[in-house]
Scaffold this motif. Structure first.
Motif, PDB file in Angstrom:
ATOM      1  N   ARG A  11       3.205 -42.977   4.877  1.00 19.95           N
ATOM      2  CA  ARG A  11       3.574 -43.866   6.004  1.00 19.95           C
ATOM      3  C   ARG A  11       4.259 -43.115   7.142  1.00 19.95           C
ATOM      4  NH1 ARG A  11       5.339 -49.631   3.562  1.00 19.95           N
ATOM      5  NH2 ARG A  11       3.900 -49.636   1.802  1.00 19.95           N
ATOM      6  N   ASP A  12       5.555 -43.454   7.391  1.00 14.66           N
ATOM      7  CA  ASP A  12       6.213 -42.833   8.545  1.00 14.66           C
ATOM      8  C   ASP A  12       6.986 -41.554   8.200  1.00 14.66           C
ATOM      9  OD1 ASP A  12       7.914 -44.378   7.092  1.00 14.66           O
ATOM     10  OD2 ASP A  12       8.943 -45.284   8.794  1.00 14.66           O
ATOM     11  N   TRP A  13       6.762 -40.990   7.022  1.00 19.91           N
ATOM     12  CA  TRP A  13       7.304 -39.653   6.759  1.00 19.91           C
ATOM     13  C   TRP A  13       6.353 -38.650   7.429  1.00 19.91           C
ATOM     14  CZ3 TRP A  13       8.650 -43.358   3.188  1.00 19.91           C
ATOM     15  CH2 TRP A  13       9.951 -43.301   2.682  1.00 19.91           C
ATOM     16  N   PRO A  14       6.871 -37.533   7.967  1.00 17.55           N
ATOM     17  CA  PRO A  14       5.986 -36.631   8.713  1.00 17.55           C
ATOM     18  C   PRO A  14       5.106 -35.756   7.830  1.00 17.55           C
ATOM     19  CG  PRO A  14       8.230 -35.784   8.717  1.00 17.55           C
ATOM     20  CD  PRO A  14       8.286 -37.111   8.050  1.00 17.55           C
ATOM     21  N   ASN A  15       5.493 -35.565   6.585  1.00 14.13           N
ATOM     22  CA  ASN A  15       4.676 -34.705   5.709  1.00 14.13           C
ATOM     23  C   ASN A  15       4.953 -35.021   4.235  1.00 14.13           C
ATOM     24  OD1 ASN A  15       7.124 -33.328   5.053  1.00 14.13           O
ATOM     25  ND2 ASN A  15       6.888 -32.102   6.894  1.00 14.13           N
ATOM     26  N   ILE A  16       4.109 -34.404   3.402  1.00 19.05           N
ATOM     27  CA  ILE A  16       4.184 -34.674   1.959  1.00 19.05           C
ATOM     28  C   ILE A  16       5.489 -34.138   1.365  1.00 19.05           C
ATOM     29  CG2 ILE A  16       3.132 -33.818  -0.198  1.00 19.05           C
ATOM     30  CD1 ILE A  16       0.453 -34.640   1.017  1.00 19.05           C
ATOM     31  N   TYR A  17       5.962 -33.036   1.934  1.00 15.78           N
ATOM     32  CA  TYR A  17       7.200 -32.444   1.413  1.00 15.78           C
ATOM     33  C   TYR A  17       8.381 -33.415   1.492  1.00 15.78           C
ATOM     34  CZ  TYR A  17      11.508 -29.703   1.564  1.00 15.78           C
ATOM     35  OH  TYR A  17      12.790 -29.259   1.367  1.00 15.78           O
ATOM     36  N   THR A  18       8.647 -33.937   2.704  1.00 13.63           N
ATOM     37  CA  THR A  18       9.820 -34.809   2.866  1.00 13.63           C
ATOM     38  C   THR A  18       9.642 -36.096   2.046  1.00 13.63           C
ATOM     39  OG1 THR A  18       8.836 -35.548   4.946  1.00 13.63           O
ATOM     40  CG2 THR A  18      10.593 -33.959   5.118  1.00 13.63           C
ATOM     41  N   TYR A  19       8.388 -36.573   1.993  1.00 18.35           N
ATOM     42  CA  TYR A  19       8.120 -37.800   1.233  1.00 18.35           C
ATOM     43  C   TYR A  19       8.405 -37.592  -0.259  1.00 18.35           C
ATOM     44  CZ  TYR A  19       5.495 -41.584  -0.955  1.00 18.35           C
ATOM     45  OH  TYR A  19       5.126 -42.656  -1.724  1.00 18.35           O
ATOM     46  N   THR A  20       7.915 -36.482  -0.808  1.00 14.80           N
ATOM     47  CA  THR A  20       8.113 -36.282  -2.250  1.00 14.80           C
ATOM     48  C   THR A  20       9.581 -35.966  -2.574  1.00 14.80           C
ATOM     49  OG1 THR A  20       7.316 -34.010  -2.020  1.00 14.80           O
ATOM     50  CG2 THR A  20       5.739 -35.643  -2.844  1.00 14.80           C
ATOM     51  N   LYS A  21      10.304 -35.396  -1.608  1.00 17.45           N
ATOM     52  CA  LYS A  21      11.735 -35.171  -1.847  1.00 17.45           C
ATOM     53  C   LYS A  21      12.471 -36.519  -1.890  1.00 17.45           C
ATOM     54  CE  LYS A  21      13.695 -31.542  -2.073  1.00 17.45           C
ATOM     55  NZ  LYS A  21      13.956 -30.644  -3.239  1.00 17.45           N
ATOM     56  N   ALA A  22      12.014 -37.488  -1.079  1.00 17.15           N
ATOM     57  CA  ALA A  22      12.622 -38.830  -1.125  1.00 17.15           C
ATOM     58  C   ALA A  22      12.334 -39.476  -2.479  1.00 17.15           C
ATOM     59  CB  ALA A  22      12.076 -39.686   0.008  1.00 17.15           C
ATOM     60  N   LEU A  23      11.089 -39.312  -2.957  1.00 13.13           N
ATOM     61  CA  LEU A  23      10.747 -39.853  -4.281  1.00 13.13           C
ATOM     62  C   LEU A  23      11.611 -39.198  -5.363  1.00 13.13           C
ATOM     63  CD1 LEU A  23       6.822 -39.912  -4.214  1.00 13.13           C
ATOM     64  CD2 LEU A  23       8.340 -41.889  -4.080  1.00 13.13           C
ATOM     65  N   GLY A  24      11.832 -37.883  -5.197  1.00 10.43           N
ATOM     66  CA  GLY A  24      12.655 -37.137  -6.165  1.00 10.43           C
ATOM     67  C   GLY A  24      14.056 -37.738  -6.265  1.00 10.43           C
ATOM     68  N   GLU A  25      14.618 -38.113  -5.127  1.00 12.60           N
ATOM     69  CA  GLU A  25      15.963 -38.706  -5.135  1.00 12.60           C
ATOM     70  C   GLU A  25      15.966 -40.041  -5.884  1.00 12.60           C
ATOM     71  OE1 GLU A  25      17.686 -39.130  -1.291  1.00 12.60           O
ATOM     72  OE2 GLU A  25      17.564 -37.005  -0.839  1.00 12.60           O
ATOM     73  N   MET A  26      14.883 -40.813  -5.667  1.00  9.68           N
ATOM     74  CA  MET A  26      14.806 -42.111  -6.351  1.00  9.68           C
ATOM     75  C   MET A  26      14.741 -41.931  -7.856  1.00  9.68           C
ATOM     76  SD  MET A  26      12.392 -44.931  -4.651  1.00  9.68           S
ATOM     77  CE  MET A  26      12.640 -46.369  -5.662  1.00  9.68           C
TER      78      MET A  26
ATOM     79  N   VAL B  53      16.025 -39.473  -9.469  1.00  9.93           N
ATOM     80  CA  VAL B  53      17.377 -39.097  -9.911  1.00  9.93           C
ATOM     81  C   VAL B  53      18.202 -40.361 -10.136  1.00  9.93           C
ATOM     82  CG1 VAL B  53      19.530 -37.985  -9.189  1.00  9.93           C
ATOM     83  CG2 VAL B  53      17.363 -36.834  -8.798  1.00  9.93           C
ATOM     84  N   GLN B  54      18.098 -41.290  -9.206  1.00  8.07           N
ATOM     85  CA  GLN B  54      18.870 -42.522  -9.327  1.00  8.07           C
ATOM     86  C   GLN B  54      18.432 -43.339 -10.549  1.00  8.07           C
ATOM     87  OE1 GLN B  54      18.292 -45.534  -6.312  1.00  8.07           O
ATOM     88  NE2 GLN B  54      20.502 -45.716  -6.124  1.00  8.07           N
ATOM     89  N   GLN B  55      17.098 -43.417 -10.738  1.00  5.59           N
ATOM     90  CA  GLN B  55      16.588 -44.272 -11.817  1.00  5.59           C
ATOM     91  C   GLN B  55      16.793 -43.675 -13.206  1.00  5.59           C
ATOM     92  OE1 GLN B  55      12.562 -44.733 -10.481  1.00  5.59           O
ATOM     93  NE2 GLN B  55      13.053 -46.449  -9.142  1.00  5.59           N
ATOM     94  N   GLU B  56      16.756 -42.337 -13.281  1.00  2.32           N
ATOM     95  CA  GLU B  56      16.819 -41.692 -14.601  1.00  2.32           C
ATOM     96  C   GLU B  56      18.194 -41.095 -14.880  1.00  2.32           C
ATOM     97  OE1 GLU B  56      13.853 -41.406 -16.542  1.00  2.32           O
ATOM     98  OE2 GLU B  56      12.744 -42.530 -15.016  1.00  2.32           O
ATOM     99  N   SER B  57      19.199 -41.514 -14.139  1.00  8.55           N
ATOM    100  CA  SER B  57      20.488 -40.818 -14.270  1.00  8.55           C
ATOM    101  C   SER B  57      21.196 -41.118 -15.594  1.00  8.55           C
ATOM    102  CB  SER B  57      21.386 -41.155 -13.086  1.00  8.55           C
ATOM    103  OG  SER B  57      21.596 -42.541 -13.042  1.00  8.55           O
TER     104      SER B  57
END
Ligand SMILES: CCCCCCCCCCCCCCCCCCCCCCCCCC(=O)SCCNC(=O)CCNC(=O)[C@H](O)C(C)(C)COP(=O)(O)OP(=O)(O)OC[C@H]1O[C@@H](n2cnc3c(N)ncnc32)[C@H](O)[C@@H]1OP(=O)(O)O
Ligand SMILES: NC(=O)C1=CN([C@@H]2O[C@H](COP(=O)(O)OP(=O)(O)OC[C@H]3O[C@@H](n4cnc5c(N)ncnc54)[C@H](OP(=O)(O)O)[C@@H]3O)[C@@H](O)[C@H]2O)C=CC1
Length: 515
Positions: A198-213, A215-219
């Motif tokens: 969507r409005d993320w500029p590239n796959i890198y930033t998007y997958t880093k956002a998913l990575g944070e989620m 972390v939150q879900q599996e903490s």
């Protein structure tokens, strides 16, 4: 005595991405300030024909580790490289190694990631999301684990303008993406990727956002913290200023500017250049590791490691200082004299690309062809322009990152810790930092000898003369063609010639009178 340094004494620390830019500086600081730590486990894969041991040997024998060898002479014994590929199930770690990791690890720093902006969605998810989940699962089986520090990026939410130190939800659940990647084929994945990001500029930033989620879900009940650095640059102070060893982020563009390849950049001159020195990020990481383990905050804290709101610098100021440094300390064998223009206008940018980048490359390639050599400049230029266009998104916008948690942590440190693990970017002098940065690019990345500076300056003078000659010749040719075709140009030409003639006659007459 530093409390943070003492905390890491006797500890077993697991680092992923230790062979990367951030990972190396992290290991260096750990060994230098806590030489009595028990062991650093690093998850490494063989690469470019080098075994794990060769890779470790190369790192420890680099200039970066010179001070460490004085403080911690047995550093070789304290580093344990474990074969691992983070894109594989269970990271392809052997059973014995896994057992040792699970039973001994006290602190985890998870730095590994794919940082390529144009990676495939499958690979980026594997590295930046699935591997993070896998590592959290491992962490939950570690009885001695005190803290898990996850390195994300300040741009993981760059689709927002103001970013707080909280984890933002992504529109699609990471689990759903991980699951669907298992059965979708590569062609379909690449087709749906733009719709997913969507409005993320590239796959890198998007997958880093998913990575944070993830972390939150599996903490679970782990002590976790997330650190979000902005654009990580060369070292500011430690172990010495200006150390840098890869061409990511600004580094490649600085080289391209210094070599005279890149002379214009589509960038908003007043946009904030949110660079953060790598040693500042590492100091924050170590302080966060200590704080998370000792104070055990109730929820996962996010820390921004950014400079924009505390000590802002903009691209114009940065560009001017980069060029000023190249005046004093030029790079060797430049293609053209360093010069650059920042423009956010599309038309102007395309004009500069054609005139300043593509045309000289084509002319140079013609010259190479005529002298029986293989043309290569157009390829190099296209590569540079591709990289510059990938970075454009970040050069034309400014973000506001709040830094409450980072500032809170700063105030929690003892004066000694504030000195040894300084991450207060307000003390950074940009002009000095950028000069050392450019010097570092020359010395440590390009491995150019300082003794070659006079010759490099001479070379730039020659380039300037060629430039003047070329421009004069071009002017005369264009003018000659104009005169042949246009009456008006002829009239102007005759006017100029007669004016010069009259001026010279007057000059000659007045000098004869004086005699
Ligand atoms: C008055 C005005 C004055 C004005 C004056 C003006 C003065 C002007 C001065 C200007 C300077 C000042 C301005 C600074 C601006 C900074 C902007 C930074 C924004 C950064 C934002 C970052 C935000 C996010 C931060 C983050 O959160 S994370 C980190 C960010 N991530 C990246 O930075 C990766 C990006 N890059 C890629 O995504 C891929 O590179 C891609 C690009 C797709 C190409 O990709 P591709 O075309 O495939 O090319 P490559 O294969 O990659 O490489 C091609 C060749 O380079 C080689 N090579 C690749 N690697 C490396 C490596 N390590 N080490 C050694 N070599 C390497 C490789 O061997 C290959 O050589 P070869 O084999 O061809 O001979
Ligand atoms: N550099 C920057 O400007 C910024 C970086 N960050 C974040 O900081 C972290 C570190 O970045 P940085 O050091 O710059 O990146 P690098 O590209 O320098 O390092 C990446 C590290 O990850 C490792 N890695 C990648 N793939 C695998 C794999 N399949 N198996 C095992 N290890 C793997 C690499 O190992 P190998 O050497 O074998 O390739 C390397 O050690 C990342 O999480 C990044 O997102 C955040 C903001 C800005």
């Amino acid at each position: 005595m530093s409390m943070i340094a003492a905390f890491y004494g006797g500890k077993s620390i697991l680092i992923t991405g230790a062979t990367g830019f951030l990972g190396k500086v992290l290991m260096e600081k750990l060994f230098r300030t806590s030489p009595d730590l028990k062991v650093i486990y690093i998850l490494v894969r063989p690469k470019a024909g080098q075994t794990l041991q060769q890779r470790v040997f190369q790192i420890l024998n680099s200039k970066l580790f010179e001070k460490v060898k004085e403080v911690c002479p047995n550093v070789h014994e304290k580093i344990r490289a474990i074969y691992a590929d983070l894109s594989q199930n269970d990271f392809a770690i052997s059973k014995e190694d896994m057992q040792e990791l699970l039973s001994c690890t006290n602190i985890i720093f998870h730095c590994a990631a794919t940082v390529r902006f144009d990676d495939t969605l499958r690979h980026a998810v594997q590295l930046n999301v699935t591997a993070t989940r896998q590592l959290l699962l491992m962490a939950s089986q570690m009885p001695k684990l005190e803290a898990f520090i996850h390195i994300s990026t300040a741009y993981s939410n760059c689709n927002l303008k103001h970013i707080d130190e909280v984890i933002y939800p992504c529109p699609v659940e990471p689990k759903k993406i991980i699951d669907s990647l298992e059965w979708l084929d590569d062609a379909i994945i690449e087709e749906i990727a733009p719709k997913l990001i969507r409005d993320w500029p590239n796959i890198y930033t998007y997958t880093k956002a998913l990575g944070e989620m993830v972390v939150q879900q599996e903490s679970r009940n782990l002590n976790i913290a997330i650190i979000r650095p902005s654009i990580v640059g060369a070292t500011w102070q430690e172990p010495f200023p200006g150390w840098v060893d890869n061409i990511n982020g600004p580094n490649g563009l600085i080289i391209a500017a210094g070599k005279g390849f890149l002379r214009a950049l589509k960038a908003a001159p007043k946009a904030v250049a949110d660079l953060i020195p790598v040693d500042t990020v590492v100091n924050l990481m170590l302080a966060v590791g200590w704080y998370t383990a000792v104070h055990r905050p109730k929820s996962t804290l996010v820390y921004h490691s950014t400079s924009g709101n505390l000590n802002p610098c903009n691209w114009h100021k940065m560009g001017v200082q980069v060029l000023a440094t190249f005046e004093k300390i030029p790079l060797e064998r430049a293609f053209r004299r360093p010069y650059a223009n920042f423009t956010s206008n599309n038309f102007t940018s395309q004009y500069w690309n054609a005139v300043s980048h593509q045309a000289p490359a084509i002319i140079y390639d013609c010259y190479l062809r005529l002298t029986g050599r293989k043309p290569r400049m157009t390829k190099v230029m296209n590569q540079i322009l591709r990289t510059a266009s990938m970075l454009e998104y970040f050069l034309n916008r400014s973000w506001e990152w709040s830094t409450y948690n980072t500032e809170m942590l700063m105030s929690e440190l003892s004066p000694e810790d504030q000195r040894v693990f300084n991450f207060d970017v307000r003390q950074l002098n940009w002009l000095e930092y950028i000069e050392n940065y450019v010097l570092g690019v020359k010395k440590y990345l390009l491995k150019e000898d300082m003794a070659g500076i006079p010759e490099a300056k001479q070379h730039l003078k020659r380039l300037r003369n060629i430039h003047y000659l070329f421009n004069t010749a071009l002017f005369l040719i264009v003018w000659r063609l104009l005169i042949a075709r246009s009456q008006m140009a002829r009239n102007v030409w005759f006017f100029i010639v007669s004016f010069c003639y009259k001026f010279l006659s007057y000059f000659r007459a007045s000098s004869t009178l004086k005699v």
